[in-house]
Design an enzyme around this catalytic site. Structure first.
Site, PDB file in Angstrom:
ATOM      1  CG  ASP A  95     -45.542  28.569  29.631  1.00 35.88           C
ATOM      2  OD1 ASP A  95     -46.039  27.428  29.512  1.00 35.88           O
ATOM      3  OD2 ASP A  95     -45.231  29.062  30.726  1.00 35.88           O
ATOM      4  CG  ASP A  96     -49.853  26.972  28.584  1.00 30.78           C
ATOM      5  OD1 ASP A  96     -49.102  25.981  28.544  1.00 30.78           O
ATOM      6  OD2 ASP A  96     -50.490  27.297  29.603  1.00 30.78           O
TER       7      ASP A  96
ATOM      8  NE  ARG B  21     -42.046  24.667  30.140  1.00 32.81           N
ATOM      9  CZ  ARG B  21     -41.833  25.867  29.587  1.00 32.81           C
ATOM     10  NH1 ARG B  21     -40.605  26.312  29.422  1.00 32.81           N
ATOM     11  NH2 ARG B  21     -42.849  26.614  29.211  1.00 32.81           N
TER      12      ARG B  21
ATOM     13  CE  LYS C 294     -43.474  27.415  33.251  1.00 28.56           C
ATOM     14  NZ  LYS C 294     -44.905  27.522  32.930  1.00 28.56           N
TER      15      LYS C 294
ATOM     16  CG  HIS D 105     -42.263  24.423  35.039  1.00 31.75           C
ATOM     17  ND1 HIS D 105     -42.441  24.506  36.403  1.00 31.75           N
ATOM     18  CD2 HIS D 105     -43.505  24.180  34.530  1.00 31.75           C
ATOM     19  CE1 HIS D 105     -43.708  24.333  36.696  1.00 31.75           C
ATOM     20  NE2 HIS D 105     -44.379  24.126  35.585  1.00 31.75           N
TER      21      HIS D 105
ATOM     22  CG  HIS E  34     -48.802  29.700  31.862  1.00 28.87           C
ATOM     23  ND1 HIS E  34     -49.580  29.908  32.984  1.00 28.87           N
ATOM     24  CD2 HIS E  34     -48.495  28.373  31.861  1.00 28.87           C
ATOM     25  CE1 HIS E  34     -49.742  28.767  33.624  1.00 28.87           C
ATOM     26  NE2 HIS E  34     -49.096  27.810  32.968  1.00 28.87           N
TER      27      HIS E  34
ATOM     28  CG  ASP F 140     -45.365  24.501  27.169  1.00 30.93           C
ATOM     29  OD1 ASP F 140     -46.168  25.078  26.409  1.00 30.93           O
ATOM     30  OD2 ASP F 140     -45.333  24.734  28.396  1.00 30.93           O
ATOM     31  CG  ASN F 141     -48.649  22.591  27.125  1.00 29.07           C
ATOM     32  OD1 ASN F 141     -47.849  22.332  28.022  1.00 29.07           O
ATOM     33  ND2 ASN F 141     -49.412  23.677  27.155  1.00 29.07           N
TER      34      ASN F 141
ATOM     35  NE  ARG G  45     -52.706  24.054  30.879  1.00 25.52           N
ATOM     36  CZ  ARG G  45     -52.804  25.158  31.616  1.00 25.52           C
ATOM     37  NH1 ARG G  45     -51.893  26.107  31.513  1.00 25.52           N
ATOM     38  NH2 ARG G  45     -53.832  25.324  32.428  1.00 25.52           N
TER      39      ARG G  45
END
Length: 529
Positions: free
Chosen positions: A35-36, A78, A130, A132, A190, A282-283, A291
């Site tokens: 996540d990030d 996602r 997660k 989301h 994150h 994800d990014n 991001r």
């Protein structure tokens, strides 16, 4: 008279037959999602952040150096993984939770639903951590342990809980003798400083065993001395950033240990020899230029594929241009399923790259589509990037680029903001005004200008490149039915008399004189953190 083959020929024939049998059997898929996260791992030559489990996975698999997300926002990213569609096509324009409330369009289906339907319930789908994305009916996994049943930290950062649920899922898959697709969505690294600052900017203290922080039994915290860290060239070279990196690295090491726990559970289950493992994020990281941006650090993605096939590439890197839109067809390919009739997706399977490196072509390209992040952040951007050049189209270019809530409160952004307000030199290579106020078109030579500092869009030398990339980007937008494909200077008409042949009708912007931007000078009306 019986045919006699030389021993060498016989061995080769048996090997080919064995390989064919392997190729015919479907593979399970384990997708590990950060996540990030960016390239904060040893396998990507970060010499500070300790990630032995991810490094071992890369050593046993194929490491991609040219992987990109098509969108730099959590829920849309996602959704791209699970639908194979760009965010403008799926309808997941921004974040799913709370007031943002974005969902995919009702007719959009996702991997868990497709796997269930196409295999007639034979394949088991699961998600831990997660999720989301929504609506729930569009993303219905057979096994779910997510923020919908738990607090996000407990299910996304507590690697002991993640391990236990992974064990439960794998035991079920083995007991029921079903091929599986399992997504493990870690919440690290994150930010969380804007919500729970007592746990640290990245929740690095949460579960650390420090007083009042609780304990995650399987986590052995690694503390980084910020004074010893080197700041990447794309970030401000300040002590504030070093302290943030130390906190971020601590949570990435927690993520890494969680990856190790899940992989050991996979090995213990006896299913590892039949499972394709994919790791990505994800990014990009939640830092300036990261991001929510389509700049390099917002869209470049770590990507590892590790296959159990004996002939798969291992301990190698690939220069193939890959998009996270390719994950959807790759999962279907691994499980030997075809998408339902009429299904739209943009990517292509990456499994062939596990066996042979594709010949690089200068025109190889990936695409990006960002529309929102938070609901207040209406700043649609589209992008095409080939091996050398990147073109970004900022559709809302007359507005200032928006800043999301958790990044706004970050020490790094606050340092840049306060330097600007107090008329001090910017600690970053971009000024805040440059970051906010972007032109409609941005063209960069990534090979010569990795930090994307010099916009070439008005240089006559690059007019042919600009034209070619604009045509390529527009074609992709048309092919994926982008509702924004006529923006910002025209209106899309695709109904009534225009249904068979949609058109872009001008808004007359070319006849208007735009007033210069009005600069605010009275900061007293705002609260400065």
């Amino acid at each position: 008279m019986p045919l006699r083959l030389p021993l060498a020929s016989l061995l080769l024939l048996l090997l080919l037959l064995g390989s064919a049998r392997c190729a015919q059997s479907p593979q399970n898929v384990l997708l590990l999602l950060a996540d990030d996260a960016g390239f904060e791992m040893g396998a990507y030559l970060n010499k500070y952040c300790q990630t032995p489990n991810l490094d071992a996975l890369a050593s046993n698999g194929l490491l991609f150096n040219n992987a990109f997300t098509s969108v730099s926002s959590c829920s849309p990213s996602r959704a791209q993984l699970l639908t194979g569609q760009a965010s403008h096509a799926s309808g997941m324009y921004g974040l799913h939770q709370g007031v943002h409330n974005f969902n995919v369009l009702p007719e959009v289906s996702s991997l868990p639903n497709v796997l269930r339907e196409q295999s007639q319930g034979r394949i088991l789908s699961g998600i831990i951590g997660k999720k989301h994305v929504g609506a729930a009916s569009n993303f219905r996994f057979d096994f779910e342990q997510t923020e919908e049943q738990h607090s996000i930290n407990q299910i996304g950062r507590n690697i002991t809980k993640i391990k236990e649920y992974a064990r439960e899922f794998l035991a079920r898959a083995k007991r029921e003798a079903r091929p599986f697709f399992l997504l493990v969505g870690f919440h690290d690294p994150h930010r969380c400083g804007h919500i729970t600052p007592q746990y640290g900017e990245f929740c690095e203290r949460w579960g650390s065993g420090e007083e009042g922080m609780g304990t995650i039994p399987d986590w052995k915290p690694i503390y980084y001395d910020w004074r010893n860290l080197e700041v990447p060239a794309w970030l401000p070279d300040t002590d504030v950033v070093r302290q943030e990196l130390a906190a971020q690295y601590m949570t990435i090491s927690r993520l890494d240990q969680g990856v190790g726990l899940v992989l050991r559970e996979l090995q213990a289950s006896g299913l590892a020899e039949d499972t394709l493992i994919i790791y990505t994020s994800d990014n990009g990281p939640p830092f300036p230029g990261g991001r929510t941006n389509l700049y390099e650090r917002g869209i470049r993605s770590p990507l590892i594929l590790s296959s159990p096939r004996p002939d798969a590439r291992r301990h190698e890197t690939s220069a193939a241009m890959a998009s996270l839109l390719d994950i959807y067809p790759s999962v279907l390919d691994a499980l030997q399923l075809s998408p339902p009739n009429g299904t739209r997706f943009s990517g292509q399977s990456l499994l062939p790259v596990l066996h042979k490196e594709p010949e690089p072509v200068e025109s190889d390209a990936v695409f990006g589509s960002q529309s929102y992040h938070e609901v207040t952040m209406a700043y649609p951007m589209r992008m095409v990037r080939n091996r050398r050049y990147k073109l970004i189209h900022n559709l809302n270019y007359w507005a200032d680029f928006p800043i999301d809530q958790d990044f706004y409160t970050s020490p790094t952004f606050q340092q840049i903001l306060n330097a600007t307000i107090n008329k001090q030199p910017s600690p970053w290579y971009r000024t805040l005004q440059q970051y906010y106020q972007r032109p409609e078109w941005e063209l960069y030579d990534i090979k010569a200008d990795a930090l994307e500092r010099f916009n070439l869009v008005d240089k006559p030398k690059y007019s042919a490149t600009l034209k070619q990339l604009r045509q390529k980007l527009l074609k992709w937008q048309v092919d994926t039915e982008d509702p924004w494909r006529c923006a910002p200077h025209a209106v899309l008409q695709a109904q009534g008399v225009f249904k068979k042949e949609p058109v872009c009708l001008t808004l007359g912007h070319e006849a208007l004189q735009r007033p210069k931007r009005r600069k605010l000078t009275q900061y007293e009306q705002y609260i400065v953190v």
